[in-house]
Scaffold this active site. Structure first.
Site, PDB file in Angstrom:
ATOM      1  N   ASP A   1       0.848  -1.188   0.000  1.00 15.74           N
ATOM      2  CA  ASP A   1       0.000   0.000   0.000  1.00 15.74           C
ATOM      3  C   ASP A   1       0.892   1.250   0.000  1.00 15.74           C
ATOM      4  O   ASP A   1       1.893   1.318   0.727  1.00 15.74           O
ATOM      5  CB  ASP A   1      -0.902   0.006   1.236  1.00 15.74           C
ATOM      6  CG  ASP A   1      -1.854   1.190   1.242  1.00 15.74           C
ATOM      7  OD1 ASP A   1      -2.866   1.111   0.512  1.00 15.74           O
ATOM      8  OD2 ASP A   1      -1.585   2.170   1.956  1.00 15.74           O
TER       9      ASP A   1
ATOM     10  N   GLU B   1      -4.618   2.424  -4.472  1.00 11.86           N
ATOM     11  CA  GLU B   1      -3.175   2.534  -4.298  1.00 11.86           C
ATOM     12  C   GLU B   1      -2.559   1.243  -3.775  1.00 11.86           C
ATOM     13  O   GLU B   1      -1.416   1.238  -3.312  1.00 11.86           O
ATOM     14  CB  GLU B   1      -2.834   3.696  -3.350  1.00 11.86           C
ATOM     15  CG  GLU B   1      -3.213   3.476  -1.901  1.00 11.86           C
ATOM     16  CD  GLU B   1      -4.638   3.907  -1.587  1.00 11.86           C
ATOM     17  OE1 GLU B   1      -4.914   4.195  -0.412  1.00 11.86           O
ATOM     18  OE2 GLU B   1      -5.477   3.957  -2.509  1.00 11.86           O
TER      19      GLU B   1
END
Length: 499
Positions: free
Chosen positions: A364, A408
């Site tokens: 992430d 993301e």
């Protein structure tokens, strides 16, 4: 009054013979010809010097008969001659049947060769049976070629075309027979196949990529289906350059028919006569046209097959492209969530079957929302593209899969990867992301953009446990474990990897 013959008298008598003969005087080495021979070979008057230029060829092997084995030498050595030969003179070259005789005179024995050109024999009134037989044989050959062409593949076509050209050339006793093909725009033409009779110079290598606009007279005729010239010198002055080109090659008569494929002129099949004009017979035109039609039908079928194969290939490529687009993330160019889910299920089953370990990384981008808010979505998209490239370069296994999981988040599947190797790969990713040196003022790590990584590693025994019996459940469970590990990494200050 003179009652005895001398050599000149005998020469005069033999020269006036209407039949086609060659003869040698015992007192001289010169070869002489009758009026009949001159007529058949298109010679106005053959002197002794021209007689020396007569060359004999084997019509099958196309090799020149050595001087010591030509018909005159054979007769001189006491042998008789009765065979097919190809005779070449300065004017004409033809297949002929040659039979030897000895003419006994008070001045000695004269060697006489009776020469019967095949074309003369074919149409002579006293050879009707022979003419019919030859036509039947040739028509059978055309039928055989037609049958072969119907089932011919592209790799067989060249051989069949060569056979058809040779059969036509020998039957009609021409000097050359050839096939030309036009390019797609009909701007150039090339000689692709050529048969030549014995003693005739081939030109196939020189006749490549000839601009069609240099032969407008020829093109205007072949576009209408046929180009027939019995005497090249009759080509009008408006086509003087084409006439001169034919004359430079000693071509006197030309016959060509167009070949149609796909509704346009594909090329043409043709033949020519060297040395003297020739009146093309109806059967010359008919047989050449039949061969052209056969080739046109076969080439049309191959054209259709190629078009179908091309369409199939394009459809297959389009399907592959659609499949690729369905499995590739449009922004980053790496695998998308769909391909990840499919691959993970397959890898779980394979690793269990092959007793391999399986590792997973869930990655992430730290504080990505803040980055977007500060620098804009265009800059955010650029960051995701750089992260995707970095992940791909950091994982070097041939079976590894890097995918965008969503937003993301990224995920990496690492089959047959143990715990220590997994830790090394995660550390490499963390380091390479820092090396990107992407400024992020909200970052806790020197204002540099970072990532957090959740790591999962299971050996084959753990993969076979009760928790991981079913493919989809196993894959989902592994992702859940990676997500929990990622949560621990974030709680540990980010820019780190945790199990």
């Amino acid at each position: 009054m003179r009652t005895t013959l001398n050599t000149q008298d005998i020469l005069l008598i033999l020269r006036q013979m209407p039949s086609s003969i060659l003869f040698k005087c015992p007192e001289r080495g010169h070869v002489y010809a009758s009026k009949g021979f001159e007529r058949d070979f298109g010679i106005s008057e053959m002197g002794a010097s021209q007689g020396q230029s007569i060359v004999f060829f084997d019509p099958q092997t196309k090799t020149q008969i050595p001087e010591n084995a030509n018909p005159f030498s054979m007769v001189n050595s006491g042998k008789s001659v009765s065979q097919q030969l190809r005779l070449q003179t300065d004017s004409r070259t033809m297949n002929c049947f040659v039979k030897s005789d000895i003419l006994n005179t008070p001045l000695g024995d004269w060697v006489v060769l009776r020469v019967k050109p095949n074309s003369t024999e074919l149409f002579a009134d006293n050879s009707k049976h022979s003419a019919v037989s030859k036509h039947i044989v040739f028509n059978q050959l055309l039928t055989d070629f037609s049958s072969k062409l119907i089932t011919a593949g592209a790799h067989e076509l060249d051989s069949i075309i060569d056979q058809a050209l040779a059969a036509f050339g020998e039957f009609c006793d021409v000097d050359r027979c050839y096939l030309f093909e036009f390019d797609e725009q009909e701007e150039c033409m090339s000689n692709t196949h050529e048969w030549v009779a014995a003693g005739v110079t081939p030109f196939i290598d020189e006749l490549q990529n000839i601009p069609t606009d240099t032969m407008p007279f020829f093109m205007s005729h072949i576009s209408n289906g046929i180009f027939k010239v019995e005497d090249v010198s009759s080509i009008p002055d408006s086509a003087a350059s084409e006439r001169e080109m034919f004359q430079e090659q000693r071509i006197f008569s030309i016959l060509c028919v167009g070949i149609m494929v796909g509704g346009k002129v594909y090329g043409f099949i043709g033949c020519d006569i060297i040395g003297s004009p020739y009146s093309w017979k109806p059967h010359d035109i008919e047989y050449l046209r039949r061969i052209g039609e056969m080739l046109g039908n076969t080439l049309q079928n191959l054209h259709n097959k190629k078009a179908l194969q091309k369409a199939q290939a394009e459809l297959l490529e389009a399907n592959k492209q659609l499949e690729r687009l369905a499995n590739i993330d449009g922004l980053t160019g790496i695998a998308n969530r769909r391909l990840f889910d499919i691959t993970l299920e397959l890898d779980v089953a394979r690793c269990i079957e092959q007793r391999l370990s399986l590792s997973l990384l869930l990655i992430d981008v730290d504080y990505f929302k803040q980055y977007n808010d500060t620098y804009g979505h265009v800059a955010g998209d650029a960051v995701l593209q750089k992260i995707a490239e970095t992940l791909t370069n950091s994982c070097v296994g041939s079976d590894d899969l890097v995918a965008r999981y969503g937003g993301e988040e990224f995920v990496v599947i690492l089959p047959d990867t143990d715990r220590d190797t997994l830790k090394a790969i995660a550390a490499r990713i963390l380091r390479n992301v820092l090396f990107l040196d992407i400024y992020h003022e909200a970052s806790d790590h020197d204002c540099s953009l970072t990532v957090s990584i959740g790591m999962v590693n299971f050996n084959d025994t753990e993969l076979e446990s009760e928790h991981l019996k079913h493919g989809k459940q196993s894959a989902s469970w592994l992702v859940e474990q990676a997500d929990e590990a990622l949560y621990r990494a974030k709680n540990s200050g980010r820019n780190c990897a945790k199990f």
